[in-house]
Structures are given as structure tokens and as C-alpha cells.
Design a protein around this motif. Structure first.
Motif, short mmCIF file in Angstrom:
data_model
loop_
_atom_site.label_atom_id
_atom_site.label_comp_id
_atom_site.label_asym_id
_atom_site.label_seq_id
_atom_site.Cartn_x
_atom_site.Cartn_y
_atom_site.Cartn_z
N UNK A 47 41.23 63.54 29.80
CA UNK A 47 41.41 64.98 30.00
C UNK A 47 42.62 65.47 29.22
N UNK A 48 43.68 64.74 29.29
CA UNK A 48 44.93 65.11 28.60
C UNK A 48 44.72 65.12 27.08
N UNK A 49 44.09 64.08 26.57
CA UNK A 49 43.89 63.97 25.12
C UNK A 49 42.87 64.99 24.63
N UNK A 50 41.77 65.16 25.36
CA UNK A 50 40.77 66.16 24.97
C UNK A 50 41.39 67.56 24.90
N UNK A 67 47.32 66.07 10.97
CA UNK A 67 45.86 65.89 10.94
C UNK A 67 45.52 64.43 11.21
N UNK A 68 46.27 63.53 10.60
CA UNK A 68 46.06 62.09 10.82
C UNK A 68 46.31 61.74 12.29
N UNK A 69 47.35 62.32 12.85
CA UNK A 69 47.70 62.08 14.25
C UNK A 69 46.56 62.56 15.14
N UNK A 70 46.05 63.77 14.85
CA UNK A 70 44.93 64.30 15.63
C UNK A 70 43.70 63.40 15.51
N UNK A 71 43.46 62.90 14.30
CA UNK A 71 42.32 61.99 14.10
C UNK A 71 42.46 60.73 14.95
N UNK A 72 43.68 60.22 15.07
CA UNK A 72 43.92 59.04 15.93
C UNK A 72 43.63 59.37 17.40
N UNK A 73 44.02 60.57 17.81
CA UNK A 73 43.74 61.01 19.18
C UNK A 73 42.22 61.11 19.39
N UNK A 74 41.52 61.63 18.40
CA UNK A 74 40.06 61.76 18.50
C UNK A 74 39.42 60.37 18.60
N UNK A 116 40.02 48.26 30.73
CA UNK A 116 41.44 47.95 30.53
C UNK A 116 41.87 48.24 29.09
N UNK A 117 41.03 47.81 28.14
CA UNK A 117 41.35 48.03 26.73
C UNK A 117 41.39 49.51 26.37
N UNK A 118 40.46 50.26 26.91
CA UNK A 118 40.41 51.70 26.63
C UNK A 118 41.63 52.40 27.22
N UNK A 119 41.98 52.06 28.45
CA UNK A 119 43.16 52.69 29.08
C UNK A 119 44.42 52.35 28.28
N UNK A 120 44.52 51.10 27.87
CA UNK A 120 45.69 50.68 27.09
C UNK A 120 45.77 51.45 25.77
N UNK A 121 44.64 51.60 25.08
CA UNK A 121 44.62 52.33 23.81
C UNK A 121 44.97 53.80 24.02
N UNK A 122 44.42 54.41 25.06
CA UNK A 122 44.70 55.82 25.32
C UNK A 122 46.16 56.04 25.72
N UNK A 123 46.71 55.13 26.50
CA UNK A 123 48.12 55.25 26.87
C UNK A 123 49.01 55.15 25.63
N UNK A 124 48.65 54.24 24.74
CA UNK A 124 49.43 54.07 23.51
C UNK A 124 49.36 55.34 22.65
N UNK A 125 48.16 55.87 22.46
CA UNK A 125 48.00 57.04 21.61
C UNK A 125 48.58 58.31 22.24
#
Length: 146
Positions: A47-50, A67-74, A116-125
Motif C-alpha cells: 500500500x505504501x509503495x503503490x 525515474x530509475x528509483x521509481x522503476x525499482x519501486x515498481x 519472507x523474500x517479498x517482505x524483505x525486498x519491499x522493506x529494502x526498497x
């Protein structure tokens, strides 16, 4: 006398099996509760990233770095969204932790690892997402140029 010994052994074995079964149930519940909390965390991060992505898409971003940063968030959001279908669809009446516990109870170990992997990746980004949002402010671009 032999019957008493057999009865005692049977009682002891039954108690031991029951104890192991209860321990296994408690252990499984604890693991599933942890998975439910992770699922809830994933939903919050998505929700936060979207929201951040939506706001950034409404801005005319000229900075290649932003733009690169936004692409990483996407990309991170896509990874998180790929994990969600692995969990049973939640009933509309359920909410919060109750919903997450139910979905976690029906997930496999592999799905929990993906979670777990997805949460870890989202927390990092999303660690520095506040900076990203601050850089999107129109008045901020004037500060950066000066």
C-alpha cells in the motif's frame, strides 16, 4: 500384574504421543502466526509503495535517477503482488490479523519463503521512501537547482 505393566506402558506412550502432538500443533501455530504477520506487513508495504508510485506518476519527473528509483519501486511492488495470489483469497468479512492468520494457515512452506523474500525486498526498497517523496515535491526542485 502383566496387565498393569502393559496399562502403564500404554498410558506412558499415549501421554508421550499426545505431548508431541500438542507441541507440534503449538509450533505450527507459532510459525503460521509469524507468516500471518508477514502477510499483513506485505500488504502494508504494498500500500505504501503503490501510493508513492501513484503520486510519482502524476509528476513530470525529469531526473533519470528518480525515474530509475521509481522503476525499482515498481519492480518491488510487482514482486510483492506476485506472492499474494499464492495465499487463499480473503473473505470480505474478515479483516486485519484474523484474515492474515486464516490465509497463513493454508499456505505451504515454499509460499511462506516467497512471502519472507517479498517482505524483505519491499522493506529494502521502501527504506528511504520518505526521501523519494521529498524529492518529488515541486518546491524541492528549486532548492536542488540553487
Amino acid at each position: 500384574m502383566a496387565e498393569e505393566v502393559i496399562g502403564s506402558i500404554t498410558t506412558a506412550v499415549t501421554a508421550m504421543v499426545a505431548d508431541r502432538a500438542v507441541s507440534k500443533i503449538v509450533e505450527n501455530f507459532n510459525q503460521q502466526t509469524a507468516a500471518a504477520k508477514k502477510l499483513q506487513r506485505l500488504e502494508q508495504l504494498l500500500m505504501r509503495i503503490r501510493s508513492t508510485i501513484e503520486v510519482s506518476e502524476k509528476r513530470a519527473i525529469k531526473s533519470a535517477s528518480l525515474i530509475k528509483w521509481r522503476d525499482k519501486l515498481i519492480e518491488a511492488a510487482s514482486r510483492g503482488e506476485e506472492v499474494l495470489p499464492a495465499f487463499p483469497q480473503r473473505a470480505a468479512a474478515l479483516s486485519g490479523m484474523a484474515r492474515s492468520v486464516i490465509t497463513a494457515l493454508f499456505s505451504s512452506d515454499e509460499e511462506v519463503k516467497q512471502l519472507d523474500g517479498a517482505v524483505e525486498a519491499l522493506e529494502k526498497e521502501s527504506a528511504n521512501i520518505g526521501e523519494f517523496i521529498a524529492l518529488l515535491r515541486p518546491d524541492r526542485s528549486l532548492e536542488l537547482v540553487q
